[in-house]
Structure formats: C-alpha cells, structure tokens
Enzyme design. Structure first.
Site, PDB file in Angstrom:
ATOM      1  N   THR A 230      44.308   8.261  72.260  1.00  0.00           N
ATOM      2  CA  THR A 230      44.919   7.863  73.536  1.00  0.00           C
ATOM      3  C   THR A 230      46.405   7.559  73.358  1.00  0.00           C
ATOM      4  O   THR A 230      47.206   7.808  74.261  1.00  0.00           O
ATOM      5  CB  THR A 230      44.200   6.613  74.090  1.00  0.00           C
ATOM      6  OG1 THR A 230      42.810   6.898  74.142  1.00  0.00           O
ATOM      7  CG2 THR A 230      44.690   6.255  75.470  1.00  0.00           C
TER       8      THR A 230
ATOM      9  N   HIS B  81      48.287  10.558  73.871  1.00  0.00           N
ATOM     10  CA  HIS B  81      48.421  10.885  75.300  1.00  0.00           C
ATOM     11  C   HIS B  81      49.560  10.086  75.929  1.00  0.00           C
ATOM     12  O   HIS B  81      50.291  10.591  76.774  1.00  0.00           O
ATOM     13  CB  HIS B  81      47.121  10.605  76.050  1.00  0.00           C
ATOM     14  CG  HIS B  81      45.997  11.515  75.666  1.00  0.00           C
ATOM     15  ND1 HIS B  81      46.166  12.868  75.517  1.00  0.00           N
ATOM     16  CD2 HIS B  81      44.701  11.260  75.378  1.00  0.00           C
ATOM     17  CE1 HIS B  81      45.008  13.420  75.160  1.00  0.00           C
ATOM     18  NE2 HIS B  81      44.109  12.459  75.073  1.00  0.00           N
TER      19      HIS B  81
HETATM   20 ZN   LIG Z   1      41.322   3.841  71.503  1.00  0.00          ZN
END
Ligand SMILES: [Zn+2]
Ligand SMILES: [Zn+2]
Length: 339
Positions: A43, A46
């Site tokens: 993440t 991202h």
């Molecule tokens: Zn995570």
C-alpha cells in the site's frame, strides 16, 4: 527528550523526504509511541505512485514502546511494548453490537495524523494498541500484515483437507502459506509470475508445489483443480483462477489496481455451474493481533522468514525503490527509525 523528531513524507510521483518535525503532543484517549520498527507494505507503494497527491506521512505496520499516555487511557502505561492495529473497531456501532467488529470502520485511527509509522514517534488512539512480550519489534510489527493474510484464510474458509492455491507470492501470499497449512490445507500450490527469493521462501514456508512462470491451465492439479484460492495478485488473475476451481470452491481476493487492470471479465456460467464464491478480503479494520502475536511468540510462525531487509529510516527512499524494483528478492523490509 527533545521536541524534534525525524519523520518520512511521501508524494506522487515516488518522492520521499525526511524532515525534522515536532514530536506530536499526547491528547485525551491517545498514547505517544516511540516507534521501534515499521515494515513497508505494498500500500505504501500505492501512496508513492498514485494516492499521495500532497506530501503526507506514511507507514502503518508498527511496533514500539508507549512513552506517554493521555487522559482516559487506562489499560496501558509508559514502557509497555505494543503493536498497532492500522485500524480498529469502535465497539458501539450497530455492526460492532451485532458481533461483526470486522465490518466496523468507525474507530479513531492514526491515518489522519500529519506523520505516521515512518517516524521516530507516532500518536495512536488507545483502541489501536495491542501489548506484546517476548518478541522483537521487527517481528511484532508484522502482526499487521500477517493479520491481513490470516483474514484471507478466514474469508476463504480453509478447512481440513482442502487443496489450496496461493496465487501471488508477495508478503501476503507468503504469509498465508503457513497459516493455510495450520488450518488444515492438505496441499498448497504456490504460484507466482516469476521465481527468485520469493519462490524459495514459499517452499521453505511449506508450499507443497511451487510453480513460477507458468499459466494455471498448465498445472497438473492432483484433484483436477483446487478447493480454495488465495489471490493476492493483480485482479486479472481472478479470471485465471475460476477455471481451475473445484465444485463449490471459494476464491478470496485482496489487492488494489489502478487503471484498466481494475476491470475484469469472467464466464458467469462457469461461475454458476461450479457454485463458486468470490470474496473480498479487505482487512480493515486490522484485527486478529492477539492470535498472530501468539503464533509468532510460540514459534508457529517465524517473523524472520518474512523479513528480507532491515534498514534505517534515513534510507526510506532507497528502501521504497527496492520494494518497487527488486520484487523477486524483497519480501518484507523493516524500517528502524532509531538506527
Ligand atoms: Zn499494510
Ligand atoms: Zn463499530
């Protein structure tokens, strides 16, 4: 203690900065944690590539020491070693009161803080703190991603004797392998686009068959197909998994994709006639910490199996570039803010 700490910030496109900023002030219901370890998550990539349109703090897989508590924090004290749930549950909403704390996203959390886990201190709501002992900080910070992997095995309802496909051998796929084994999977097929260290780790973690660089349709499954699939690979791999599912199979999927790759197509008749389930495992809130910490403490899981690199906060940018560019060789990178 000075009033200044070091904290990392991220901004699209793939920019990082270390800044000296004020240490957050403790407030009612919150505790100040001295961060000892924070691991990098997919993440975070991202955020660096798509989501952080303005400079912001990041890092949400955190373990550290309580150094100050605000008013109303009664079950923790200075010196407690804690892992931090990246999102907790409130305990009072309808979902919580109906016994589904896994469907609550109403608890206070640290995602709105100016700085997060890639910093020397973090301010966290008391709901997110989970005590641990007899575990290194580097291992304890993995409670968050391992909890996510555990959620995937719960969502897929893995049971005794299941033939299980683990599709995608990033950290979550790898973490799911020993968990699926513990839940009684009789044979685990670990499948990745490429080989390298991740494939080796899959074997070490108990995958029975490791396949790299091959289409699922080329694999000779010993029961014709699989009963459960844990997919932490791009969404298009869901459409590859459907044809190899056995009757009544369950596919658990976790992943975020941007652009055209987020849209997939599959044969609904195949889906219907095989009585398949496709289920999302978006592990927010992040729960199951006591279970995961106990598995780590008791040696049923070895945190070190998942940690490929430990790096200082001062090398945040380099660590993120390794995550992006050396996918096959990197499993988890743990950042230490005090080295
Ligand atoms: Zn995570
Ligand atoms: Zn709630």
């Amino acid at each position: 203690m000075t009033n200044i700490m070091l904290a990392a910030f991220v901004k699209v496109p793939f920019q990082f900065e270390l800044r000296e900023v004020p240490i957050p002030q403790v407030k009612e219901g919150w505790a100040l944690i001295k961060v000892q370890a924070c691991s990098i998550c997919g993440t975070d990539l991202h955020y660096a590539n798509h989501l952080a349109t303005e400079w912001q703090g990041f890092g949400h897989e955190i373990a550290g020491v309580v150094v100050a508590i605000g008013a109303g924090v009664t079950n923790f004290k200075e010196g407690d070693t804690v892992a931090l749930e990246s999102g907790s549950y409130c305990g009072v909403c309808d979902q919580c009161r109906n016994g589904r704390v896994d469907l609550c996203n109403k608890a206070p959390n640290f995602w709105q803080n100016p700085t997060m886990g890639f910093a020397q201190y973090i301010l966290a709501p008391k709901e997110c703190l989970v005590k641990f002992d007899h575990l290194s900080f580097e291992e304890a910070c993995l409670a968050e991603p391992i909890g996510v992997a555990l959620d995937m095995t719960y969502v897929a309802d893995i049971g005794l004797g299941n033939e299980v496909l683990v599709l995608g051998l990033g950290p979550l796929g790898l973490m799911a392998i020993p968990l699926a084994k513990m839940k009684g999977a009789s044979h685990i097929y670990a499948v990745n686009r490429s080989g390298g260290k991740r494939a080796d780790v899959a074997k070490k973690l108990g995958a029975d068959t490791v396949v790299t660089g091959k289409a699922l349709s080329e694999i000779a499954f010993r029961k014709g197909g699989v009963d459960r699939a844990l997919v932490s690979a791009p969404p298009r791999t869901i459409q590859d998994a459907i044809p190899v599912m056995n009757y009544g199979g369950i596919i658990a999927f976790i992943g975020i994709e941007f652009g055209a790759g987020a849209k997939i197509e599959f044969d609904a008749n195949d889906f219907h006639f095989k009585k398949l389930h496709l289920r999302a495992s978006h592990a927010a809130p992040a729960i199951y910490f006591p279970t995961v910490l106990k598995l780590l403490q008791d040696g049923h899981l070895h945190g070190r199996d998942f940690i490929s690199h430990i790096m200082p906060l001062t090398q945040m940018g380099e660590a993120m570039a390794m995550m992006r560019d050396q996918r096959e060789e990197v499993v988890k990178i743990v950042i230490q803010p005090w080295v």
